[in-house]
Design a protein around this motif. Sequence first.
Motif, PDB file in Angstrom:
ATOM      1  N   GLN A 138       4.042 -10.977   1.902  1.00  0.00           N
ATOM      2  CA  GLN A 138       3.309 -11.974   2.697  1.00  0.00           C
ATOM      3  C   GLN A 138       2.551 -13.052   1.922  1.00  0.00           C
ATOM      4  OE1 GLN A 138       2.807  -8.667   2.664  1.00  0.00           O
ATOM      5  NE2 GLN A 138       0.679  -8.086   2.676  1.00  0.00           N
ATOM      6  N   LYS A 139       2.856 -13.196   0.621  1.00  0.00           N
ATOM      7  CA  LYS A 139       2.227 -14.294  -0.130  1.00  0.00           C
ATOM      8  C   LYS A 139       3.316 -15.233  -0.660  1.00  0.00           C
ATOM      9  CE  LYS A 139      -1.030 -10.711  -1.131  1.00  0.00           C
ATOM     10  NZ  LYS A 139      -2.131 -10.958  -0.216  1.00  0.00           N
ATOM     11  N   THR A 197      -6.003 -10.275  -6.387  1.00  0.00           N
ATOM     12  CA  THR A 197      -6.114 -11.174  -5.250  1.00  0.00           C
ATOM     13  C   THR A 197      -7.561 -11.386  -4.810  1.00  0.00           C
ATOM     14  OG1 THR A 197      -4.181  -9.883  -4.575  1.00  0.00           O
ATOM     15  CG2 THR A 197      -4.887 -11.631  -3.088  1.00  0.00           C
ATOM     16  N   SER A 243       0.819  -1.220   0.000  1.00  0.00           N
ATOM     17  CA  SER A 243       0.000   0.000   0.000  1.00  0.00           C
ATOM     18  C   SER A 243       0.849   1.265   0.000  1.00  0.00           C
ATOM     19  CB  SER A 243      -0.929   0.012   1.217  1.00  0.00           C
ATOM     20  OG  SER A 243      -1.736  -1.137   1.206  1.00  0.00           O
ATOM     21  N   ASP A 298       2.145  -3.921  -9.808  1.00  0.00           N
ATOM     22  CA  ASP A 298       1.911  -4.452  -8.470  1.00  0.00           C
ATOM     23  C   ASP A 298       1.817  -5.967  -8.643  1.00  0.00           C
ATOM     24  OD1 ASP A 298       0.935  -5.387  -6.086  1.00  0.00           O
ATOM     25  OD2 ASP A 298      -0.819  -4.061  -6.010  1.00  0.00           O
TER      26      ASP A 298
END
Length: 355
Positions: free
Chosen positions: A190-191, A148, A75, A167
């Motif tokens: 975090q993925k 996502t 973000s 992104d």
Amino acid sequence: MVHNFNAGPSILPPTVFAEASQAILNYNNTGLSILETGHRTATFQAVMDEARALLKELMQLDDDHEVLFLHGGASTQFMQVPMNLLDDKETAAYSDTGVWSSKAIKEAKLFGKAEVVCSGKENNYTAIPKDFAVPNDAKYFHITTNNTIYGSQWHKIPATSNVLIADMSSDILSRQMDFNAFGLIYAGAQKNIGAAGVNVVVVNKNILGKIKRAIPTIMDYRNHIKEGSMLNTPPVFAVYVCLLTLRWLKAQGGVAAIEKINDAKAALLYNEIDSNPLFRGTIAIEDRSKMNVCFVMHDTSLEDAFLSFAKQQGIVGIKGHRLSGGFRASLYNALPLSSVEVLVKAMQEFASLNK
Ligand code: PMP
């Protein structure tokens, strides 16, 4: 056994959990926890250097592309990108393919003109826009490679003469592509990369320094490049978890090898969605995401029952985002094919119980 289909933070390889736990107790036999190790020590410098070098190697980046580990999640990049690349009177082109693109567009408007050149909004983001043109004078063109929340994905990166910005939070390192074709890539870790708390920025240094605006020190990519991603205290532990995950990916055979497994996982699940009488996919077939598989039930009154049935088989994290409803199974790199097999079996058994 738990099968973790969470959208993020999400599953990581079991070896990463084991090694990260050991590093909290005693990092590399230093007698210190990684959590109490200074970022200016040779110990941590080696972690940062290897993480940056491994990412460069796995993405096959050329010398113009720099790798940074920064704070603030993806973000922050929604605003840091236009702050560094777009002057007040200039225009940047954006594609709007879902919630995250819309947020990026909103932030860009704070710094210059953000022109939405294509949007999937009218069809509720169930497809990737096909026919559109990017103005030649647009400073850059921004895409969200994988959506996502809605579960759509750009399978072909659009050809453009503009600087391409992406992104890639939810599909970075999941498939091969020419990463050098991008001016800038950003992704929350975090993925597919590691733990929450750090994001990866890959930037072609030649696109920087071309605007008039004064940029706050901590927001200026050039300062982070100069300081080797150590301008201030980096999220030490999160970077270490990235390093472990990147080492794991390399040991699997890198991006090409994981792409084959990801393709097999997605094919298995979509095939079940298409052949099972209770379920249907929500995204145009050619644009379906191989990372976030979104689907619903023809009879929505059965959805809660399927969720509890799946839970009994150890399946967690498949409840859909509140905006798209139904189910979302995230098939990130670390999710084994065997977990998808368990989900598919649960769908088949549930269908025979509800004939
Ligand atoms: N972009 C995409 C495509 C995402 O999926 C997410 C979060 N899931 C974000 C941006 C925002 O990431 P963060 O929460 O790290 O700011």
